[in-house]
Design a protein around this motif. Structure first.
Motif, PDB file in Angstrom:
ATOM      1  N   ILE A 277       2.565  -5.071   6.357  1.00  0.00           N
ATOM      2  CA  ILE A 277       1.477  -4.078   6.581  1.00  0.00           C
ATOM      3  C   ILE A 277       1.476  -3.068   5.604  1.00  0.00           C
ATOM      4  O   ILE A 277       0.526  -2.334   5.282  1.00  0.00           O
ATOM      5  N   LEU A 278       2.747  -2.644   5.187  1.00  0.00           N
ATOM      6  CA  LEU A 278       2.943  -1.322   4.259  1.00  0.00           C
ATOM      7  C   LEU A 278       2.758  -1.606   2.793  1.00  0.00           C
ATOM      8  O   LEU A 278       2.908  -0.876   2.016  1.00  0.00           O
ATOM      9  N   ARG A 279       2.711  -3.079   2.538  1.00  0.00           N
ATOM     10  CA  ARG A 279       2.492  -3.228   0.990  1.00  0.00           C
ATOM     11  C   ARG A 279       1.613  -2.521   0.467  1.00  0.00           C
ATOM     12  O   ARG A 279       1.666  -1.955  -0.970  1.00  0.00           O
ATOM     13  N   PRO A 280       0.474  -2.159   0.804  1.00  0.00           N
ATOM     14  CA  PRO A 280      -0.640  -1.325  -0.023  1.00  0.00           C
ATOM     15  C   PRO A 280      -0.158  -0.023  -0.132  1.00  0.00           C
ATOM     16  O   PRO A 280      -0.535   0.500  -1.299  1.00  0.00           O
ATOM     17  N   GLY A 281       0.608   0.601   0.794  1.00  0.00           N
ATOM     18  CA  GLY A 281       1.352   1.955   0.429  1.00  0.00           C
ATOM     19  C   GLY A 281       2.307   2.029  -0.659  1.00  0.00           C
ATOM     20  O   GLY A 281       2.378   2.604  -1.482  1.00  0.00           O
ATOM     21  N   TYR A 282       3.025   0.797  -0.641  1.00  0.00           N
ATOM     22  CA  TYR A 282       4.061   0.489  -1.729  1.00  0.00           C
ATOM     23  C   TYR A 282       3.355   0.211  -3.082  1.00  0.00           C
ATOM     24  O   TYR A 282       3.954   1.131  -4.181  1.00  0.00           O
ATOM     25  N   ASP A 283       2.119  -0.418  -3.136  1.00  0.00           N
ATOM     26  CA  ASP A 283       1.598  -0.394  -4.384  1.00  0.00           C
ATOM     27  C   ASP A 283       0.953   0.832  -4.971  1.00  0.00           C
ATOM     28  O   ASP A 283       1.123   1.457  -6.045  1.00  0.00           O
ATOM     29  N   ARG A 284       0.842   1.825  -4.028  1.00  0.00           N
ATOM     30  CA  ARG A 284       0.321   3.076  -4.464  1.00  0.00           C
ATOM     31  C   ARG A 284       1.620   4.039  -5.002  1.00  0.00           C
ATOM     32  O   ARG A 284       1.335   5.059  -5.736  1.00  0.00           O
ATOM     33  N   VAL A 285       2.740   3.799  -4.570  1.00  0.00           N
ATOM     34  CA  VAL A 285       3.845   4.604  -5.193  1.00  0.00           C
ATOM     35  C   VAL A 285       5.041   3.808  -6.081  1.00  0.00           C
ATOM     36  O   VAL A 285       5.847   4.299  -6.514  1.00  0.00           O
ATOM     37  N   ALA A 286       4.538   2.704  -6.241  1.00  0.00           N
ATOM     38  CA  ALA A 286       5.173   1.824  -7.208  1.00  0.00           C
ATOM     39  C   ALA A 286       5.460   2.420  -8.730  1.00  0.00           C
ATOM     40  O   ALA A 286       6.571   2.084  -9.352  1.00  0.00           O
ATOM     41  N   HIS A 287       4.486   3.305  -9.105  1.00  0.00           N
ATOM     42  CA  HIS A 287       4.755   3.879 -10.388  1.00  0.00           C
ATOM     43  C   HIS A 287       5.667   5.037 -10.444  1.00  0.00           C
ATOM     44  O   HIS A 287       6.082   5.605 -11.344  1.00  0.00           O
ATOM     45  N   LEU A 288       6.323   5.259  -9.183  1.00  0.00           N
ATOM     46  CA  LEU A 288       6.997   6.713  -9.226  1.00  0.00           C
ATOM     47  C   LEU A 288       8.406   6.000  -9.507  1.00  0.00           C
ATOM     48  O   LEU A 288       8.938   4.994  -9.598  1.00  0.00           O
ATOM     49  N   PRO A 289       9.371   7.157 -10.122  1.00  0.00           N
ATOM     50  CA  PRO A 289      10.661   6.684 -10.203  1.00  0.00           C
ATOM     51  C   PRO A 289      11.169   6.201  -9.040  1.00  0.00           C
ATOM     52  O   PRO A 289      11.043   6.597  -7.919  1.00  0.00           O
ATOM     53  N   GLU A 290      12.208   5.177  -9.186  1.00  0.00           N
ATOM     54  CA  GLU A 290      12.721   4.584  -7.894  1.00  0.00           C
ATOM     55  C   GLU A 290      13.294   5.636  -7.024  1.00  0.00           C
ATOM     56  O   GLU A 290      13.142   5.144  -5.804  1.00  0.00           O
ATOM     57  N   ALA A 291      14.057   6.536  -7.346  1.00  0.00           N
ATOM     58  CA  ALA A 291      14.780   7.519  -6.436  1.00  0.00           C
ATOM     59  C   ALA A 291      13.840   8.179  -5.455  1.00  0.00           C
ATOM     60  O   ALA A 291      14.001   8.276  -4.436  1.00  0.00           O
ATOM     61  N   ASP A 292      12.458   8.274  -5.958  1.00  0.00           N
ATOM     62  CA  ASP A 292      11.453   9.077  -5.107  1.00  0.00           C
ATOM     63  C   ASP A 292      10.495   8.232  -4.307  1.00  0.00           C
ATOM     64  O   ASP A 292       9.816   8.673  -3.484  1.00  0.00           O
ATOM     65  N   ARG A 293      10.446   6.902  -4.667  1.00  0.00           N
ATOM     66  CA  ARG A 293       9.681   5.940  -3.817  1.00  0.00           C
ATOM     67  C   ARG A 293       9.998   5.955  -2.419  1.00  0.00           C
ATOM     68  O   ARG A 293       8.853   5.853  -1.614  1.00  0.00           O
ATOM     69  N   PRO A 294      11.213   6.015  -2.013  1.00  0.00           N
ATOM     70  CA  PRO A 294      11.470   5.758  -0.364  1.00  0.00           C
ATOM     71  C   PRO A 294      10.651   6.755   0.456  1.00  0.00           C
ATOM     72  O   PRO A 294      10.078   6.549   1.244  1.00  0.00           O
ATOM     73  N   ARG A 295      10.801   8.224  -0.145  1.00  0.00           N
ATOM     74  CA  ARG A 295      10.125   9.137   0.735  1.00  0.00           C
ATOM     75  C   ARG A 295       8.892   9.299   0.675  1.00  0.00           C
ATOM     76  O   ARG A 295       8.173   9.542   1.550  1.00  0.00           O
ATOM     77  N   ALA A 296       8.318   8.861  -0.525  1.00  0.00           N
ATOM     78  CA  ALA A 296       6.817   8.685  -0.842  1.00  0.00           C
ATOM     79  C   ALA A 296       6.289   7.654   0.211  1.00  0.00           C
ATOM     80  O   ALA A 296       5.149   7.907   0.793  1.00  0.00           O
ATOM     81  N   LEU A 297       7.243   6.684  -0.002  1.00  0.00           N
ATOM     82  CA  LEU A 297       6.650   5.542   1.100  1.00  0.00           C
ATOM     83  C   LEU A 297       6.753   5.811   2.695  1.00  0.00           C
ATOM     84  O   LEU A 297       5.887   5.634   3.268  1.00  0.00           O
ATOM     85  N   GLU A 298       7.608   6.595   2.925  1.00  0.00           N
ATOM     86  CA  GLU A 298       7.619   7.217   4.263  1.00  0.00           C
ATOM     87  C   GLU A 298       6.256   7.902   4.710  1.00  0.00           C
ATOM     88  O   GLU A 298       5.759   7.759   5.879  1.00  0.00           O
ATOM     89  N   ARG A 299       5.811   8.700   3.757  1.00  0.00           N
ATOM     90  CA  ARG A 299       4.408   9.277   4.165  1.00  0.00           C
ATOM     91  C   ARG A 299       3.261   8.301   4.147  1.00  0.00           C
ATOM     92  O   ARG A 299       2.424   8.548   4.531  1.00  0.00           O
ATOM     93  N   GLU A 300       3.396   7.465   3.138  1.00  0.00           N
ATOM     94  CA  GLU A 300       2.220   6.358   2.846  1.00  0.00           C
ATOM     95  C   GLU A 300       2.343   5.355   4.345  1.00  0.00           C
ATOM     96  O   GLU A 300       1.334   5.173   4.829  1.00  0.00           O
ATOM     97  N   ALA A 301       3.493   5.411   4.867  1.00  0.00           N
ATOM     98  CA  ALA A 301       3.467   4.716   6.110  1.00  0.00           C
ATOM     99  C   ALA A 301       2.412   5.213   7.246  1.00  0.00           C
ATOM    100  O   ALA A 301       1.857   4.444   7.938  1.00  0.00           O
ATOM    101  N   VAL A 302       2.466   6.597   7.191  1.00  0.00           N
ATOM    102  CA  VAL A 302       1.584   7.438   7.945  1.00  0.00           C
ATOM    103  C   VAL A 302       0.095   7.104   7.575  1.00  0.00           C
ATOM    104  O   VAL A 302      -0.745   7.026   8.322  1.00  0.00           O
ATOM    105  N   LEU A 303      -0.062   7.114   6.236  1.00  0.00           N
ATOM    106  CA  LEU A 303      -1.516   6.959   5.939  1.00  0.00           C
ATOM    107  C   LEU A 303      -2.009   5.690   6.020  1.00  0.00           C
ATOM    108  O   LEU A 303      -3.239   5.629   6.430  1.00  0.00           O
ATOM    109  N   VAL A 304      -1.180   4.746   5.892  1.00  0.00           N
ATOM    110  CA  VAL A 304      -1.780   3.144   5.831  1.00  0.00           C
ATOM    111  C   VAL A 304      -2.119   3.164   7.423  1.00  0.00           C
ATOM    112  O   VAL A 304      -3.111   2.497   7.564  1.00  0.00           O
ATOM    113  N   SER A 305      -1.220   3.884   8.364  1.00  0.00           N
ATOM    114  CA  SER A 305      -1.717   3.747   9.804  1.00  0.00           C
ATOM    115  C   SER A 305      -2.823   4.164   9.877  1.00  0.00           C
ATOM    116  O   SER A 305      -3.679   3.751  10.830  1.00  0.00           O
ATOM    117  N   LEU A 306      -2.933   5.513   9.495  1.00  0.00           N
ATOM    118  CA  LEU A 306      -4.243   6.166   9.617  1.00  0.00           C
ATOM    119  C   LEU A 306      -5.422   5.258   9.191  1.00  0.00           C
ATOM    120  O   LEU A 306      -6.482   5.207   9.873  1.00  0.00           O
TER     121      LEU A 306
END
Length: 215
Positions: A141-170
């Motif tokens: 379900i969260l793959r679209p969110g991962y695609d939106r943060v995939a360009h970020l440095p790897e260390a920054d992706r998990p926290r950005a993806l946590e917020r994407e989990a909220v946005l994808v759900s909305l």
């Protein structure tokens, strides 16, 4: 059912402590709740993580929140295919039967489910790609969110993806016809929050700035 066992002693002790104190002091309130049914103002969709304590964060009493918890606080897209849909059923009941005024999606820091999605999508968790993985298929379900943060440095992706989990759900909530109708008729509002567990902070999504800002 031969596999069920009695509760551990520490839980039994805690129950008796609650019954003798909190319940006894508020017996009339509990009986009113039982007899009059539930009338929560808001539904909260949060993670199963044991560290996320929704009622404590907002100082809520019994009867205030209709709470649904799942891995990574995700809402799937509307898909009435007749299969098992616990989250979709909870959303339907909250909106159509309970007539809640608000749906709050609450994400959080250090989310294991989100990390699993990140590792799966970045090729570091092949076991989650197996069809037999319930967690992996849920985290699709969260793959679209991962695609939106995939360009970020790897260390920054998990926290950005946590917020994407909220946005994808909305976003997915708005694919439910009864949610969309309630929002557009202004009987329902949607809210996105992210909780920093270590610091006790809560951020809310601000559509004007398209970012999460502190409460």
């Amino acid at each position: 059912m031969d596999h069920a066992k009695p509760l551990p002693a520490y839980l039994v002790s805690r129950y008796h402590g609650w019954k003798a104190t909190t319940y006894q002091s508020n017996k009339a309130w509990y009986r009113r709740l039982a007899e009059s049914g539930q009338h929560p103002r808001a539904m909260v969709i949060s993670c199963c993580d044991s560290r996320v304590h929704v009622t404590s964060i907002f100082g809520a009493d019994e009867g205030e929140f209709f709470i649904h918890r799942n891995i990574a606080n995700l809402v799937p897209p509307y898909n009435p295919d007749g299969e098992y849909h616990g989250t979709s059923a909870a959303v339907e009941y909250a909106v159509s039967a309970l007539k809640v005024a608000h749906i709050v999606v609450l994400g959080h820091s250090n989310c294991g489910g989100v990390k699993g999605c990140h590792d799966m999508c970045s090729g570091h968790a092949p076991q989650l790609l197996e069809k037999s993985s319930f967690v992996g298929r849920w985290m699709d379900i969260l793959r679209p969110g991962y695609d939106r943060v995939a360009h970020l440095p790897e260390a920054d992706r998990p926290r950005a993806l946590e917020r994407e989990a909220v946005l994808v759900s909305l976003e997915n909530l708005m694919t439910f016809p009864f949610v969309k109708a309630a929002v557009e008729s202004e009987y329902l509002t949607l809210h996105g929050l992210w909780n920093d567990m270590a610091e006790g902070g809560v951020e809310q999504y601000d559509p004007a700035s398209r970012s999460f800002v502190p409460l």
